[in-house]
Design an enzyme around this catalytic site. Sequence first.
Site, PDB file in Angstrom:
ATOM      1  N   SER A 545      35.773  37.151  35.617  1.00 47.90           N
ATOM      2  CA  SER A 545      36.774  36.371  36.332  1.00 47.90           C
ATOM      3  C   SER A 545      37.501  35.453  35.340  1.00 47.90           C
ATOM      4  O   SER A 545      38.117  35.947  34.395  1.00 47.90           O
ATOM      5  CB  SER A 545      36.113  35.591  37.467  1.00 47.90           C
ATOM      6  N   ASP A 631      39.627  43.323  45.552  1.00 54.77           N
ATOM      7  CA  ASP A 631      39.373  41.969  45.060  1.00 54.77           C
ATOM      8  C   ASP A 631      40.545  41.047  45.398  1.00 54.77           C
ATOM      9  O   ASP A 631      41.650  41.249  44.912  1.00 54.77           O
ATOM     10  CB  ASP A 631      39.163  42.021  43.544  1.00 54.77           C
ATOM     11  N   HIS A 666      35.490  41.292  44.340  1.00 52.79           N
ATOM     12  CA  HIS A 666      35.299  40.463  43.145  1.00 52.79           C
ATOM     13  C   HIS A 666      33.883  40.561  42.579  1.00 52.79           C
ATOM     14  O   HIS A 666      33.687  40.481  41.373  1.00 52.79           O
ATOM     15  CB  HIS A 666      35.620  39.014  43.493  1.00 52.79           C
TER      16      HIS A 666
END
Length: 693
Positions: A545, A631, A666
């Site tokens: 991320s 995501d 995610h």
Amino acid sequence: MTDMPQPPVADRRDSSFTMHGITVSDPYAWLKDQTYPTVDDADVLDYLKEENAYFEAWKAPREAMIEVLFQEMKARIKEDDKSVPEKDGDFVYWSEFKTGTQYRLWYRKPYTGTQSDYEPEDGTLIYDENAKAEGLDYFSLGGLEVSPDGKLALVQVDRSGSERYTLEVMDVASGETLETVSDSALGGPVWDKNGDGFFYTVANENWRTYEAFYHPLGGDPAKDRLVYKEEENPAFTVQVGKSTDESMIFIATGENISNEWYVIPADAPESEPRLVMRRRPDIQYSLDAAHGKLWIVTNDNHVNFRLAEADPANPDQWNTVIAGSDEFYLEDVDAHRDHMLVSGRLNGLDQLYLRSYEDGTMTRLPFEEEAYAASFTGNADYAPPAYRIGYTSMVTPTSTQEYDPDTGEFAVLKTLEIPSGYDASLYTVDRLLIDARDGAKVPVSVMRRKDHALDGSGKLFVYGYGAYGSAIPPYFSTARLSLVDRGFAYAIAHIRGGDDMGYQWYLDGKLDKRENTFNDFVDVTRGLIDAGYAKAGNVAAQGGSAGGELMGAIVNQAPELYGAVVADVPFVDVLNTMLDADLPLTPGEWNEWGNPIESADAFRTILAYSPYDNVTRQDYPAMLITGGLNDPRVTYWEPAKWTAKLRHEKTDDNLLLMKINMGAGHGGKSGRWNALYETAEAYGFVIDRLGSE
């Protein structure tokens, strides 16, 4: 890579834009499907499928090696594991994994006030995640909130990885769904005092919670009372919560640097929310309630926060209880009947205290290791006889303990079991301070085998995140042993952008100071190489991320240091994302990265480091890049565009792989074994590129 086919080559299509007098070329902009969140562009899907096929072509001859890693990781996990029961109301609750299952089963039994209450047996099954996940590619239980009388439960489930949850009311005894209140819930709902209804928030089309509702049981969800009107600031999100003593319902709206809270008596849910303190730029506060007072943690007059108290009748009149400190970073306070649980950090290490209401005495809970992570956890009950603590270090398996305030003694309730065996005496942890190029001293925690010589002959794996004020503690990981036992030292770099060393540490890694984060990681890597942990090129790195953004920045800046890099769901197309105010998270992210729409300085700052925009003609290390089609946080096209540009620009023949989960978001695949297998793939990639002892 003689066993590999030719890698996919994405089309370069002319595309550019000009802003603040600067023209930016973006030849892979087409990879963003214009109908997103629906992704049905044939060219886009074909490219993603080609990249996935290329990844599978690499994996096929290495399947046996990855399977070995997976099986040894799996062997370290107790398949039929149980959590320690926690008291909440009239029951104790716990969860279990059964042998061979991917998901948890949830149990409870009545609380009787005896020690046997805390033994996970003879319970009633109230929710089986495995049954609910059957036939689904993805399943995530977002919450299971039982009503005050124990008869009903609020259940939140995500079945796609999009982080939009179906909110249902379930009859606990039968498991029957009585009501479906929302199909786009986000954030935890909370019951009112009597269990007649509950407060909740939902996500709009931009994945933002901007209103709070109250749902009376049995009512028409379309007629639910709007408790907090539409939040007009597009950067703010709305959440609901409840005080530890269950006297107050909280409604909070804010971003990660500024917020405001409202209170509603839990026994009068029809009451209008009462504002505590109006929002102010760069000022945060959080609340709890006990003994007829509000307890407030805020950074209004010190960067490391203070504790204040207020009368609910005059909630904006704050009196200091614990003053802010340059040394001690105050993170959280939970107000229980007999003590306040005070959490913070000193010199980068967690500190836990019990504070007396009577005289303000602070009792520090002692921990012996030089590097560890500790937190109060599982203290749902307002008046427990002892306080639950989670404790871990890089060499000490995670344990759940209780601290008795009367005797000052710890009791270990559960320690992570490692069925295949673990000998802590074989390993050691080094805690270092490494000089960054601007003189800052960056903490690093390193786990290695004691026979890992510091002469440069070994291998090194460095992990980092560095954003949003999120610290990465020196925690234990069973999967990590598969690297350490193969000659890797495993380092966690506590770089700026996290709040590992206090709130200023976070401020010094954001906005126009963002490059400190990247420089810290590179400088830590160089410092560890100088200290003999490995030679340049025998270093692997991983981040996800915002940590994936970190990976993109370090390979642009110092590719020669790394032999293998894993970038999970990487936030690498920073400029384009921050320019798109219609994306779900963008308005709320401007205070972290800057607003390049309004500010030419922010535009130039982001453009100078955005990993995608700064890919250049040079050699890059071997890289594995992952993403998720569903995501909502880091959209799939960020890793896709970055991969395509890297393939075009890089001047080496090092392996570049991208894997896009076509049915996940995610966090990657759901289910404990599916997630563990993806870890084995990542570690297998590192070992394949760097070798092992």
